[in-house]
Scaffold this motif. Structure first.
Motif, PDB file in Angstrom:
ATOM      1  N   GLY A  45       0.818  -1.216   0.000  1.00 20.47           N
ATOM      2  CA  GLY A  45       0.000   0.000   0.000  1.00 20.47           C
ATOM      3  C   GLY A  45       0.844   1.256   0.000  1.00 20.47           C
ATOM      4  N   ILE A  46       1.891   1.262   0.800  1.00 17.62           N
ATOM      5  CA  ILE A  46       2.783   2.429   0.836  1.00 17.62           C
ATOM      6  C   ILE A  46       3.506   2.580  -0.495  1.00 17.62           C
ATOM      7  CG2 ILE A  46       4.887   3.348   1.895  1.00 17.62           C
ATOM      8  CD1 ILE A  46       3.904   2.251   4.555  1.00 17.62           C
ATOM      9  N   LEU A  47       3.938   1.472  -1.084  1.00 15.21           N
ATOM     10  CA  LEU A  47       4.616   1.514  -2.378  1.00 15.21           C
ATOM     11  C   LEU A  47       3.696   2.068  -3.462  1.00 15.21           C
ATOM     12  CD1 LEU A  47       7.225   0.827  -3.894  1.00 15.21           C
ATOM     13  CD2 LEU A  47       6.260  -1.425  -4.330  1.00 15.21           C
ATOM     14  N   LEU A  48       2.463   1.620  -3.488  1.00 16.09           N
ATOM     15  CA  LEU A  48       1.503   2.115  -4.463  1.00 16.09           C
ATOM     16  C   LEU A  48       1.224   3.605  -4.260  1.00 16.09           C
ATOM     17  CD1 LEU A  48      -0.434   1.437  -6.778  1.00 16.09           C
ATOM     18  CD2 LEU A  48      -2.168   0.920  -5.054  1.00 16.09           C
ATOM     19  N   LEU A  49       1.097   4.023  -3.028  1.00 18.23           N
ATOM     20  CA  LEU A  49       0.877   5.434  -2.726  1.00 18.23           C
ATOM     21  C   LEU A  49       2.056   6.292  -3.199  1.00 18.23           C
ATOM     22  CD1 LEU A  49      -0.928   7.530  -1.311  1.00 18.23           C
ATOM     23  CD2 LEU A  49       0.353   7.072   0.770  1.00 18.23           C
ATOM     24  N   LEU A  50       3.275   5.825  -2.986  1.00 18.77           N
ATOM     25  CA  LEU A  50       4.454   6.562  -3.437  1.00 18.77           C
ATOM     26  C   LEU A  50       4.525   6.639  -4.960  1.00 18.77           C
ATOM     27  CD1 LEU A  50       7.175   5.309  -0.938  1.00 18.77           C
ATOM     28  CD2 LEU A  50       6.078   7.560  -1.013  1.00 18.77           C
ATOM     29  N   LEU A  51       4.149   5.581  -5.661  1.00 20.72           N
ATOM     30  CA  LEU A  51       4.138   5.596  -7.123  1.00 20.72           C
ATOM     31  C   LEU A  51       3.113   6.592  -7.667  1.00 20.72           C
ATOM     32  CD1 LEU A  51       4.521   1.810  -7.978  1.00 20.72           C
ATOM     33  CD2 LEU A  51       6.190   3.638  -8.348  1.00 20.72           C
ATOM     34  N   ILE A  52       1.947   6.628  -7.071  1.00 24.55           N
ATOM     35  CA  ILE A  52       0.916   7.582  -7.492  1.00 24.55           C
ATOM     36  C   ILE A  52       1.376   9.012  -7.229  1.00 24.55           C
ATOM     37  CG2 ILE A  52      -1.414   8.413  -7.002  1.00 24.55           C
ATOM     38  CD1 ILE A  52      -2.191   5.466  -6.531  1.00 24.55           C
ATOM     39  N   LEU A  53       1.981   9.245  -6.086  1.00 30.27           N
ATOM     40  CA  LEU A  53       2.486  10.572  -5.738  1.00 30.27           C
ATOM     41  C   LEU A  53       3.585  11.005  -6.708  1.00 30.27           C
ATOM     42  CD1 LEU A  53       2.301  12.882  -3.707  1.00 30.27           C
ATOM     43  CD2 LEU A  53       4.022  11.708  -2.350  1.00 30.27           C
ATOM     44  N   ALA A  54       4.487  10.112  -7.062  1.00 32.98           N
ATOM     45  CA  ALA A  54       5.560  10.428  -8.014  1.00 32.98           C
ATOM     46  C   ALA A  54       4.980  10.775  -9.386  1.00 32.98           C
ATOM     47  CB  ALA A  54       6.531   9.260  -8.113  1.00 32.98           C
ATOM     48  N   ALA A  55       3.968  10.034  -9.829  1.00 33.36           N
ATOM     49  CA  ALA A  55       3.341  10.316 -11.121  1.00 33.36           C
ATOM     50  C   ALA A  55       2.675  11.691 -11.115  1.00 33.36           C
ATOM     51  CB  ALA A  55       2.321   9.226 -11.450  1.00 33.36           C
ATOM     52  N   LEU A  56       2.026  12.060 -10.025  1.00 33.96           N
ATOM     53  CA  LEU A  56       1.410  13.382  -9.926  1.00 33.96           C
ATOM     54  C   LEU A  56       2.455  14.485  -9.956  1.00 33.96           C
ATOM     55  CD1 LEU A  56      -1.413  12.836  -7.292  1.00 33.96           C
ATOM     56  CD2 LEU A  56      -1.669  13.370  -9.712  1.00 33.96           C
ATOM     57  N   ILE A  57       3.560  14.288  -9.278  1.00 36.26           N
ATOM     58  CA  ILE A  57       4.623  15.294  -9.277  1.00 36.26           C
ATOM     59  C   ILE A  57       5.195  15.471 -10.677  1.00 36.26           C
ATOM     60  CG2 ILE A  57       6.963  15.768  -8.448  1.00 36.26           C
ATOM     61  CD1 ILE A  57       6.091  14.547  -5.761  1.00 36.26           C
ATOM     62  N   VAL A  58       5.409  14.365 -11.386  1.00 34.66           N
ATOM     63  CA  VAL A  58       5.933  14.456 -12.753  1.00 34.66           C
ATOM     64  C   VAL A  58       4.955  15.218 -13.653  1.00 34.66           C
ATOM     65  CG1 VAL A  58       6.461  13.079 -14.808  1.00 34.66           C
ATOM     66  CG2 VAL A  58       7.408  12.434 -12.600  1.00 34.66           C
ATOM     67  N   LEU A  59       3.680  14.944 -13.547  1.00 35.81           N
ATOM     68  CA  LEU A  59       2.689  15.640 -14.363  1.00 35.81           C
ATOM     69  C   LEU A  59       2.654  17.129 -14.050  1.00 35.81           C
ATOM     70  CD1 LEU A  59      -0.286  13.123 -14.398  1.00 35.81           C
ATOM     71  CD2 LEU A  59       1.215  13.749 -16.294  1.00 35.81           C
ATOM     72  N   ILE A  60       2.735  17.493 -12.791  1.00 35.34           N
ATOM     73  CA  ILE A  60       2.702  18.907 -12.408  1.00 35.34           C
ATOM     74  C   ILE A  60       3.943  19.628 -12.914  1.00 35.34           C
ATOM     75  CG2 ILE A  60       2.837  20.462 -10.421  1.00 35.34           C
ATOM     76  CD1 ILE A  60       0.983  18.463  -8.948  1.00 35.34           C
ATOM     77  N   VAL A  61       5.103  18.998 -12.801  1.00 36.56           N
ATOM     78  CA  VAL A  61       6.339  19.630 -13.276  1.00 36.56           C
ATOM     79  C   VAL A  61       6.308  19.807 -14.785  1.00 36.56           C
ATOM     80  CG1 VAL A  61       8.827  19.261 -13.538  1.00 36.56           C
ATOM     81  CG2 VAL A  61       7.744  18.894 -11.334  1.00 36.56           C
ATOM     82  N   ARG A  62       5.847  18.816 -15.497  1.00 37.15           N
ATOM     83  CA  ARG A  62       5.766  18.932 -16.960  1.00 37.15           C
ATOM     84  C   ARG A  62       4.787  20.024 -17.382  1.00 37.15           C
ATOM     85  NH1 ARG A  62       6.237  13.672 -20.602  1.00 37.15           N
ATOM     86  NH2 ARG A  62       8.316  13.077 -19.950  1.00 37.15           N
ATOM     87  N   ALA A  63       3.679  20.127 -16.698  1.00 37.23           N
ATOM     88  CA  ALA A  63       2.679  21.139 -17.048  1.00 37.23           C
ATOM     89  C   ALA A  63       3.188  22.544 -16.741  1.00 37.23           C
ATOM     90  CB  ALA A  63       1.377  20.877 -16.301  1.00 37.23           C
ATOM     91  N   SER A  64       3.958  22.690 -15.677  1.00 39.84           N
ATOM     92  CA  SER A  64       4.429  24.022 -15.306  1.00 39.84           C
ATOM     93  C   SER A  64       5.608  24.473 -16.143  1.00 39.84           C
ATOM     94  CB  SER A  64       4.804  24.059 -13.826  1.00 39.84           C
ATOM     95  OG  SER A  64       5.924  23.243 -13.595  1.00 39.84           O
ATOM     96  N   THR A  65       6.391  23.560 -16.721  1.00 36.22           N
ATOM     97  CA  THR A  65       7.544  23.959 -17.525  1.00 36.22           C
ATOM     98  C   THR A  65       7.231  24.048 -19.001  1.00 36.22           C
ATOM     99  OG1 THR A  65       8.308  21.678 -17.710  1.00 36.22           O
ATOM    100  CG2 THR A  65       9.219  22.995 -15.907  1.00 36.22           C
ATOM    101  N   ALA A  66       6.046  23.659 -19.408  1.00 35.84           N
ATOM    102  CA  ALA A  66       5.687  23.740 -20.821  1.00 35.84           C
ATOM    103  C   ALA A  66       5.441  25.195 -21.195  1.00 35.84           C
ATOM    104  CB  ALA A  66       4.445  22.902 -21.108  1.00 35.84           C
ATOM    105  N   GLY A  67       6.121  25.652 -22.252  1.00 37.29           N
ATOM    106  CA  GLY A  67       5.932  27.013 -22.736  1.00 37.29           C
ATOM    107  C   GLY A  67       4.695  27.115 -23.595  1.00 37.29           C
ATOM    108  N   SER A  68       4.526  28.210 -24.270  1.00 36.20           N
ATOM    109  CA  SER A  68       3.354  28.390 -25.126  1.00 36.20           C
ATOM    110  C   SER A  68       3.397  27.463 -26.323  1.00 36.20           C
ATOM    111  CB  SER A  68       3.263  29.844 -25.592  1.00 36.20           C
ATOM    112  OG  SER A  68       4.403  30.182 -26.371  1.00 36.20           O
ATOM    113  N   SER A  69       4.595  26.991 -26.692  1.00 36.26           N
ATOM    114  CA  SER A  69       4.702  26.065 -27.811  1.00 36.26           C
ATOM    115  C   SER A  69       4.349  24.643 -27.407  1.00 36.26           C
ATOM    116  CB  SER A  69       6.130  26.095 -28.369  1.00 36.26           C
ATOM    117  OG  SER A  69       7.043  25.646 -27.397  1.00 36.26           O
ATOM    118  N   GLY A  70       4.216  24.382 -26.107  1.00 35.47           N
ATOM    119  CA  GLY A  70       3.878  23.061 -25.631  1.00 35.47           C
ATOM    120  C   GLY A  70       5.078  22.155 -25.434  1.00 35.47           C
ATOM    121  N   VAL A  71       6.284  22.668 -25.687  1.00 29.72           N
ATOM    122  CA  VAL A  71       7.492  21.878 -25.510  1.00 29.72           C
ATOM    123  C   VAL A  71       7.967  22.054 -24.071  1.00 29.72           C
ATOM    124  CG1 VAL A  71       9.854  21.533 -26.281  1.00 29.72           C
ATOM    125  CG2 VAL A  71       8.102  22.203 -27.924  1.00 29.72           C
ATOM    126  N   PRO A  72       8.092  20.975 -23.315  1.00 30.26           N
ATOM    127  CA  PRO A  72       8.514  21.110 -21.921  1.00 30.26           C
ATOM    128  C   PRO A  72       9.903  21.718 -21.801  1.00 30.26           C
ATOM    129  CG  PRO A  72       7.653  18.920 -22.339  1.00 30.26           C
ATOM    130  CD  PRO A  72       7.779  19.610 -23.664  1.00 30.26           C
TER     131      PRO A  72
END
Length: 83
Positions: free
Chosen positions: A16-43
């Motif tokens: 359960g802890i391992l699954l929770l950490l994997l989900i948390l890591a995936a959310l962090i990656v998505l947030i970082v990619r969304a915040s670094t993407a410029g207007s061209s959409g290139v991260p």
């Protein structure tokens, strides 16, 4: 009392802890990619800031016919005096 011996749930907390950490890591990656993407959409690529000077804007307005050559000269003189 038998703690951890009853129904075989002794190691389930680890999964359960391992699954929770994997989900948390995936959310962090998505947030970082969304915040670094410029207007061209290139991260990671930031669009360049516009660098138009006042003289360049006046030249563009003259070229489009928005101002007359006399008005342009007046603007250019005012810009030269300001510097």
């Amino acid at each position: 009392m038998m703690y951890g011996q009853g129904f075989g749930w002794g190691w389930m907390w680890f999964g359960g802890i391992l699954l929770l950490l994997l989900i948390l890591a995936a959310l962090i990656v998505l947030i970082v990619r969304a915040s670094t993407a410029g207007s061209s959409g290139v991260p990671g690529q930031v669009p360049p800031a516009p660098t138009s000077s006042a003289r360049q804007i006046a030249e563009e307005r003259l070229a489009r016919g928005e101002i007359t050559p006399d008005e342009f000269r007046q603007i250019a003189r005012a810009l030269d005096e300001r510097l």
